[in-house]
Design a protein around this motif. Structure first.
Motif: not given
Length: 255
Positions: A201-209, A213-222, A245-251
């Protein structure tokens, strides 16, 4: 928000008379058989903790990797269960009956929560194995791999970009319908079943692509989950990296 509960490393229940081959055994198979024999002769009772990897290494003279491989065989066969932070124990039959395929299958996990999941294949392309990937697959770094990129939806809303890596022996999978359960394809077309592995498990930043695809801002935490999955024969099956998207799914992992 979807909340998926997972109970640690949950083994498939099975007999203690694991059917390990008795001829031309490797060192780790010999050690697995020895531990199994100790269990069958009640040296270790159901629910009892077995020696640690280091203790087994010292008492048997085997290398750490051999000990680890032997234990993984018995965990995958449902003989042993690992509990993070506590150790390895003889299966006592009281564990939750969730199977390992459910542990690794996002499709099953989401559907079990009553949501509708769908998948769109975005891309198929060759790539080269990183050092970490090569170590898992037992190949040389930069060996060709097959990379699948898929977009996952929950109730028609995009929530996960998924990157799946296979060795070239699975190249024919590209002719299959990959817009559904990948494990169903592996089972039906390749007779392969996920039977063990581990998650990171890790936290990453959304790339441009990924942002597109996820309909979020670039560099959003995922949230990033990487699965290293073995098949029913304890062979490396695939690596999957999911950015979610952490606002959609919690593990939630429950020990």
């Amino acid at each position: 928000m979807l909340i998926y509960h997972c109970w640690g490393e949950v083994p498939i229940m099975g007999s203690l008379t694991a059917n390990l081959k008795q001829s031309s055994l490797t060192l780790y198979e010999q050690l697995a058989n020895k531990i199994l024999n100790d269990i069958n002769h009640e040296k270790y009772l159901p629910g009892a903790q077995i020696p640690t990897e280091l203790e087994l290494q010292r008492s048997t003279g085997y290398s750490r990797s051999t000990v680890r491989h032997a234990l993984r065989i018995l965990v995958n066969k449902g003989v042993l269960v690992k509990i993070h932070g506590k150790g390895t124990f003889v299966q006592d039959g009281t564990s939750n009956e969730t199977t390992r395929s459910q542990f690794f299958s996002l499709t099953n996990n989401v559907e079990n929560l009553g949501a509708s999941i769908s998948t769109k294949l975005v891309d198929i392309q060759p790539t080269r194995a990183s050092k970490e990937q090569a170590e898992f697959f037992g190949i040389e770094p930069k060996t060709p791999l097959l990379k699948l990129t898929r977009l996952r939806y929950v109730d028609k809303s995009p929530f996960c970009v998924e990157y799946i890596y296979f060795t070239e022996e699975f190249s024919s999978i590209t002719s299959e319908n990959l817009n559904g359960s990948l494990y169903q394809v592996l089972h039906d077309q390749f007779n392969e079943v996920p039977a063990g592995g581990h998650k990171m498990f890790d936290i990453t930043k959304a790339s441009t692509s990924e942002a597109f695809l996820l309909n979020v801002e670039r560099d959003t935490s995922l949230m990033q989950i990487t699965d290293f999955v073995y098949d029913q024969n304890d062979h490396p099956l695939h690596i999957t990296r999911q950015v979610i998207r952490s606002d959609k799914y919690k593990y939630e992992l429950i020990q």
